[in-house]
Design a protein around this motif. Sequence first.
Motif, short mmCIF file in Angstrom:
data_model
loop_
_atom_site.label_atom_id
_atom_site.label_comp_id
_atom_site.label_asym_id
_atom_site.label_seq_id
_atom_site.Cartn_x
_atom_site.Cartn_y
_atom_site.Cartn_z
N PHE A 246 0.62 -1.22 -0.13
CA PHE A 246 0.10 -0.41 -0.28
C PHE A 246 0.74 1.33 0.07
CE2 PHE A 246 -2.89 -2.85 1.89
CZ PHE A 246 -4.24 -2.98 0.81
N ASP A 247 2.18 1.04 0.39
CA ASP A 247 2.65 2.49 0.78
C ASP A 247 3.64 2.73 -0.77
OD1 ASP A 247 4.60 4.44 1.95
OD2 ASP A 247 6.24 3.55 1.27
N LEU A 248 3.32 1.32 -1.75
CA LEU A 248 4.00 1.87 -2.89
C LEU A 248 3.04 1.87 -3.92
CD1 LEU A 248 6.07 -0.75 -5.16
CD2 LEU A 248 3.76 -0.39 -5.78
N LEU A 249 1.63 1.96 -3.46
CA LEU A 249 0.38 2.62 -4.41
C LEU A 249 0.11 3.88 -3.91
CD1 LEU A 249 -2.34 -0.15 -4.29
CD2 LEU A 249 -0.73 -0.06 -6.30
N ARG A 250 0.44 4.33 -3.03
CA ARG A 250 0.51 5.77 -2.74
C ARG A 250 1.57 6.33 -3.26
NH1 ARG A 250 3.77 7.25 3.65
NH2 ARG A 250 3.59 9.60 3.12
N ARG A 251 3.14 5.80 -3.74
CA ARG A 251 4.06 6.89 -4.27
C ARG A 251 3.13 6.87 -5.46
NH1 ARG A 251 5.38 10.31 -0.43
NH2 ARG A 251 6.68 8.61 1.42
N ARG A 252 2.43 5.25 -6.31
CA ARG A 252 2.55 5.68 -7.70
C ARG A 252 1.61 6.93 -7.72
NH1 ARG A 252 3.99 -0.29 -10.34
NH2 ARG A 252 6.70 -0.35 -9.46
N PHE A 253 0.60 6.87 -7.11
CA PHE A 253 -0.74 7.60 -7.33
C PHE A 253 -0.57 8.58 -7.10
CE2 PHE A 253 -3.37 3.66 -6.56
CZ PHE A 253 -4.75 3.78 -7.81
N GLN A 254 0.63 8.51 -6.61
CA GLN A 254 1.01 10.88 -6.44
C GLN A 254 1.97 10.98 -7.35
OE1 GLN A 254 3.62 10.68 -2.93
NE2 GLN A 254 1.78 11.23 -1.37
N VAL A 255 2.44 10.69 -8.34
CA VAL A 255 2.68 10.58 -9.47
C VAL A 255 2.17 10.34 -11.41
CG1 VAL A 255 5.21 10.64 -7.66
CG2 VAL A 255 4.86 8.54 -9.24
N LEU A 256 1.06 9.76 -11.00
CA LEU A 256 -0.01 9.83 -12.67
C LEU A 256 0.38 10.39 -13.27
CD1 LEU A 256 -2.69 6.95 -10.68
CD2 LEU A 256 -0.50 6.48 -12.29
N ALA A 257 -0.29 11.66 -12.17
CA ALA A 257 -0.66 13.07 -13.47
C ALA A 257 0.53 13.86 -13.47
CB ALA A 257 -1.69 13.82 -12.51
N MET A 258 1.61 13.46 -13.31
CA MET A 258 2.64 14.00 -14.07
C MET A 258 3.64 13.58 -15.24
SD MET A 258 5.48 13.83 -10.53
CE MET A 258 6.97 14.98 -11.41
N GLY A 259 3.36 14.58 -16.75
CA GLY A 259 3.93 14.23 -17.37
C GLY A 259 2.22 13.74 -18.51
N ASN A 260 2.47 12.78 -19.12
CA ASN A 260 1.89 11.76 -20.21
C ASN A 260 2.04 10.52 -19.90
OD1 ASN A 260 0.02 14.49 -21.37
ND2 ASN A 260 2.59 15.05 -22.28
N ASN A 261 2.07 9.93 -18.55
CA ASN A 261 1.87 8.70 -18.75
C ASN A 261 3.44 8.11 -19.39
OD1 ASN A 261 1.43 5.77 -17.91
ND2 ASN A 261 0.54 5.41 -20.38
N GLU A 262 4.55 9.06 -18.21
CA GLU A 262 5.83 9.11 -18.94
C GLU A 262 5.89 7.68 -18.25
OE1 GLU A 262 5.24 11.91 -19.27
OE2 GLU A 262 5.11 12.68 -21.58
N MET A 263 6.05 7.46 -16.93
CA MET A 263 6.23 6.54 -15.64
C MET A 263 5.97 5.41 -16.13
SD MET A 263 7.69 9.40 -13.90
CE MET A 263 8.05 7.66 -12.60
N GLY A 264 5.07 4.63 -16.81
CA GLY A 264 5.49 3.57 -18.23
C GLY A 264 4.34 2.59 -16.73
N PHE A 265 3.06 3.63 -16.47
CA PHE A 265 1.78 2.90 -15.43
C PHE A 265 0.90 3.51 -15.75
CE2 PHE A 265 5.38 4.03 -12.41
CZ PHE A 265 4.58 5.35 -11.72
N LYS A 266 -0.28 3.27 -14.90
CA LYS A 266 -0.95 4.53 -15.76
C LYS A 266 -3.05 3.52 -14.29
CE LYS A 266 -3.95 7.69 -17.72
NZ LYS A 266 -4.09 8.30 -16.62
N TYR A 267 -3.34 3.37 -13.67
CA TYR A 267 -4.25 2.92 -12.86
C TYR A 267 -5.57 3.08 -13.22
CZ TYR A 267 0.12 1.14 -11.01
OH TYR A 267 1.36 0.39 -11.51
#
Length: 319
Positions: A246-267
């Motif tokens: 859940f800590d991992l999910l916390r960080r990923r949801f915090q950066v989802l809107a940065m850029g145009n999905n360059e992070m490689g994940f979208k939930y």
Amino acid sequence: MSELLPSIDQTKKFLKQDLVASFIAGGFAGAISRTIVSPFERAKIIFQIQGPGKGNYKGIFPTIFNMWKEEGVIGLFRGNGINCIRIFPYQAVQFYVFQNLKLNFFLKSGNSEEKELKNIDRLIAGGVAGIVSVYVTYPMDLIRTRLSIQTAQNLSNLSKNKIRISSSQNPPGFWQLFIKTYKTEGGVLGLYRGVLPTTVGVAPYVALNFAIFEQLKEILPDSSAFSKLLMGAIAGGVSQTAIYPFDLLRRRFQVLAMGNNEMGFKYTSIFDALMTIGKKEGWRGYYKGLSANLFKVVPSMAVSWLSFEVIKDCLVIQL
């Protein structure tokens, strides 16, 4: 005989002093402990938001070395300033709410002669303390996460990464990023992006942390500094490992809107995130950055609990 017993006014004064001391001591304990382990904290965040595929950051100490080589000493502590500003009220509120519930609700509702909470009461009080602290300080946590990663290089295996800012450039500061997030991501709702998975993770973590530490205090009545460090380390390590996905999910949801999905994940939801990570990254994906996190959490919570106990004892005497 009655003169030997504390009066109601004296009891109220003690409770007030204890709560004030808990608030101040909790804040300072958080700031001290997080500064000590700041390089591990940033390394953990980088691992967590490094999406599917192979990124440039592998291994705890190589990652810390890369941060130092690419950004200098300041890179090791990037985001720590805002983290301390966030963690002071975050942990201050946690300790205050926990002590408040302990002294004014659970102990009063039970046996008047009882001096310690039952484990279920500790879990409930700790969970409530965790939830309150999250909502009070969440926007600062979100901005701190983004400050931590904006200069990190090659976070994913994608060739174009518009999120990264070259270390030779001057990255935006806290207020710039705060205002940009507020204006472009839906106002207040944008500042609370990812708060649900954060709450789902933090509440049981804080509950377990308080419950385990207080239980260990009963089992190991030795009040030496070493014992407090050991109890804090065990409480932090066990509780953080238990809720790490859940800590991992916390960080990923915090950066989802940065850029145009360059992070490689979208939930689209917590459930979708859990399923997607499992399919694309396997079970190991749920624990990316766990080793870095334990390098951070174990000494951090050891120092935090020791600092809290020492500072609180000093403040109670002075107040």
